[in-house]
Structures are given as structure tokens and as C-alpha cells.
Write an enzyme that holds these catalytic residues in place. Sequence first.
Site, mmCIF file in Angstrom:
data_model
loop_
_atom_site.group_PDB
_atom_site.id
_atom_site.type_symbol
_atom_site.label_atom_id
_atom_site.label_comp_id
_atom_site.label_asym_id
_atom_site.label_seq_id
_atom_site.Cartn_x
_atom_site.Cartn_y
_atom_site.Cartn_z
ATOM 1 N N GLU A 147 -17.102 -5.355 0.235
ATOM 2 C CA GLU A 147 -18.012 -4.864 1.257
ATOM 3 C C GLU A 147 -17.919 -5.835 2.445
ATOM 4 O OE1 GLU A 147 -21.956 -3.365 -0.369
ATOM 5 O OE2 GLU A 147 -21.199 -4.526 -2.068
ATOM 6 N N ARG B 34 -18.354 -11.902 -14.336
ATOM 7 C CA ARG B 34 -18.262 -12.477 -13.000
ATOM 8 C C ARG B 34 -18.101 -13.990 -13.110
ATOM 9 N NH1 ARG B 34 -23.705 -12.259 -9.624
ATOM 10 N NH2 ARG B 34 -22.560 -13.859 -8.487
ATOM 11 N N LYS C 273 -23.922 -13.627 -1.533
ATOM 12 C CA LYS C 273 -23.783 -13.585 -0.078
ATOM 13 C C LYS C 273 -25.151 -13.585 0.603
ATOM 14 C CE LYS C 273 -20.724 -10.153 -0.229
ATOM 15 N NZ LYS C 273 -19.769 -9.098 0.202
#
Length: 559
Positions: free
Chosen positions: A35, A261, A271
Site C-alpha cells: 500500500e 510476519r 507504519k
Amino acid sequence: MNTKVEKNSNFICQIINKDFKKNKELSFRTRFPPEPNGYLHIGHAKSICLNFELANIYKGKCNLRFDDTNPTKENIKYIKSIKNDINWLGYKWHGKTHYTSEYFSQLYQYAKELIKKNLAYIDQLTKEEIRIFRGTLTTPGKNSPYRNRTIKENIELFKKMKRGEFSEGEACLRAKIDMSSSFIIMRDPVLYRIISTEHHQTQKKWCIYPMYDFAHCLSDSIEGITHSLCTLEFQDNKSLYNWILQNTSVKKYPKQYEFSRLNLEFSILSKRKLKILIKQNIIKKWDDPRIPTISGLRRKGYTSSSIREFCQKIGVTKQNHLIQFSILEHCIRKELNQTAIRTMAVLEPIKISLYNLDENHKEIFIVPNHPKNPELGTHEVIFSKTIYIERSDFKEKYDKQYKRLKLGEEIRLRYAYIIKAEKIEKDKHNNITSIICYCDLNTLGKKPKNKKNPAVIHWISVKNIFPAEFRLYNQLFTTKNPDQKKDFLSYINPESLIKKKGFIEKTIAIKINKNITDKNEKLYFQFERIGYFCIDNLDSKKNQLIFNRTVSLRDSYKI
């Protein structure tokens, strides 16, 4: 460094191997779908290496697709930085860069298809009401009062949304699935919402935007992705992923597989939280060397090969665990030990006067740039009456455990002579300003007679100094897992950045100055007995050199 991935190196490879046994003509294709709402970090590097390496070993293709479905958070600068990071890591995506926004027209038609099948409806509950109606993990949700609208009415309302006849938050498109599902994500999830913000790719063409979960699986199908790889937090989303594919007329059916992850000690990878750190001026930008963004690690001195080595070393599993930061440091230290030029630097200088040498005394020693790699060449070291050593390499009071220079004791200067401290000079504040030493001119390259070899320290002649700034980076957080702390800002390390003003060898600085304008060339050094450093290409200027410490000399990682 060897960063090759083997076909049986992880459980995903084993899945792919079985798929190839079932279909030998399988045209393997995966993708990296960032993204564009921030810079990439070390967790993204793990995904990049996995997807691109799999495409390499299975002779497939890997697409780069920006999931640009929320223009309020996206920016062209993020797109440019992401592309740069992927290229820097050593990978090239297949064909052109893709954007989910390319498929907005197709996605809109798929949404209408769900409405026509009575599997989607226009809801006019507020965002907060939708959240309340959805229920909790222990209580089922409630149907929206708008859930039973007719197909015709929903089609007309969806067209009105597209034409911009509703304001933001006034209406949305929801899937009609099951408000009592054990998976909260399946309780009539929102598929489309209204956003009155110009899009960086489509400008003002659209005012309705698909949600990530709706767009993601359909974009995978449109691009012919065979294996959609994501992290474990999307495991529940697989139900919705498959529901959308099963209930639309897609021609290709990708399969989703999840892996753990990356969670890294002393680091924040969110983020959203990284943006908080920037907003509160705790860090300067996305490329601050104290955060594990790819650009931050690059600026700190990490190489692309060391990051690929790290990603291979930690592997791909379904188990979430906290990765030791020392593993990452081990990978760069291992590489720089082989490639970094050895030189001397003094970060906190204290002057030494060798009283038995003449003021004009000057010797030049030719020393290797690397003790085990003659191909890296040599450089000159100047020796004279006045030199500088590290302040921490001298102790006034006697200490039996202290193995460096102290009053009445001897020490060897790296590449040069043995000296003996005999006297000190102080200022009015009782600070040592100079150490008066005797230099034994018979000890160059020789062992002292009838004595043990003394310890060795680094130094720089006053005739060979060049001023420089040294930035010593430490962990940004004082707790191992700050991401798990609600008040993570309370754990900021006040000594995450320490700046020193000292000297490097002028003979080395001259060479650096010649290349300082090349922002793409990274120059690496091992400052002897201190650590591995690189020139900071962004802040350094000619004759104003700044060095970032990449990693210390000591390796705490156990193989």
C-alpha cells in the site's frame, strides 16, 4: 553472500512443489502488493525476498502491484521510494508496474454482480453504528435495517454513490453474508465506501473506492496470480477472500497462504506508529537510521546482500516470534569484515606529546587497507611528535584490570612504536589536556626485550588529522518488544543517537572528498577498535564529513 533459496527450504515451497506435481504446466505467478502509504521496512523486505525468490526458483513471474484504494493516505513519493527499495534489494518485477486503480472499472462491475445476486446491499448506518451492529467475539451481530433492500433499489443507490450524490459516510456497499458468523470479518463486511479525495492515479474519476479485502483478491485473479502470499494477520481474511472469488464470475482462482510476519527486537514496524515518531520529532524522516525501514537501514550502512542474507537466515514459518536484532547485525558485520577499509579514527581526542621526538619529526608508514585482502590496497599513515588517542584509552589512576595507557605504563601504537606515559597536564578545571609520553624508537615492528607485548591502541598524528562528525546509533527503544506496549513512546531510548566530534586520517578523507558528490556510492570503513562506519551521503558535504556507525565490532549472535 550466498542468498539462494532452495525449493524445499520452507513450507510454502513444499505447497508449491505439490501444486507442480498436480499440474506440471502450472504457470507460477506471485506478487508483492504494497500500500503506497509509507516507506517499506524490514518486514516488507522479508515478503519481497520470499515472493521474488520463489518466482526465480520456480521460473515464474512476480508482479509489483500498488494496492492504492485509499487516496487519503497515499502519496506518489511513497510509490517512488518503494520502487527504489525493491530495485536496491536486487529484484525486478515482471512487466509494468500494476495498480489496483487500473481495475476500478472491473471491480465496480464485480460489485454490481454481487448486488444482482442479492449478495450485497447499500447500507446507510453510520460507521459507529456498523461497528456496534457487528457484535463482538462473544456476541453475534445484528442485521442492518437496510439489509433487505431490493436488488433494484441497491443497484440504483450504488449508481448514485458512483455519481457522487452521497457525501462521505452517508452510504456504503456491504456484502450480505452472515451477521452471526464466528469470523467477525464475515459479518457483512464493507466492500465500497465514499472518499471525496483526488486519487494520485485516477484523479477525480472516482469518488467510491473498494475496500482492501474486496480489491485484493479480485486484483490477484485479474493478474493471474497463482499463489497469494500474506502474513498471518490476514488468516481470517481468507474466508472473505474465497467468498468473493466464489461469488463472482472470475476466470482465475488464486489461493492464499499465510506465513508469520517479521517481529524484530527493539523495533517498531507499524507504519502508523512510525508516522507518530516522525510527527512528534522523535525521528526526522522515514530514512532515519534508528528505524528499520529499508531506507533507514541503507543510510545506516546496511547492504542489500546483508538484508537478503538476514531474510534467508530467519526463514519462513507459521510461528510468530521475536527475532533477535543481533542476527541482523551479524549479517552486516560478517560482510563488512570482508569488505570494509581499515583506517583509524579518534572520536573523543586527547593529545599526546612524545617529548623525546623533535618538533619536525615525521615518518610515513604504509599500512594495508585490509589485513586479509591485499586487493583493497594500502594507504599512508603519518607519525609525528604530537598525536591524538581516544580519551577512553587513558586512565590516570592505577587500575590492574585496565589494559590500555596509564601513568607509568607502556602501550603500543597501532602500526608504530611503544610509548610510556610519564606525566599529564591539566587545565584550571582539572581536566587532562595533554599526556607526556616517552617513545621507544627501537620498537617499530619489534617485540620489547624481556617484556610482554603491551596492548595496542589506535591514534592519529596531528599532521594527519581531518575533522569529522560521528553518529553513534543505538536501539531506539529500551524495551525488546515496544510494539506490544500501548505507551510505546514512554520507552524511547534517550541515547539512541550520540554525536561525537573527532578526527579521521587526512589521507583517507582526501579520497572520500573526491567521491562525496556521488550520493549512490556507499563508502564503508572499519575504524579500528571502534566499529564499522559508512559515510552519510545525505548530510555530508565536501570537507564536512559525517559518518554513521553501522554496527559495532563485537558479534553477540551465536550461530
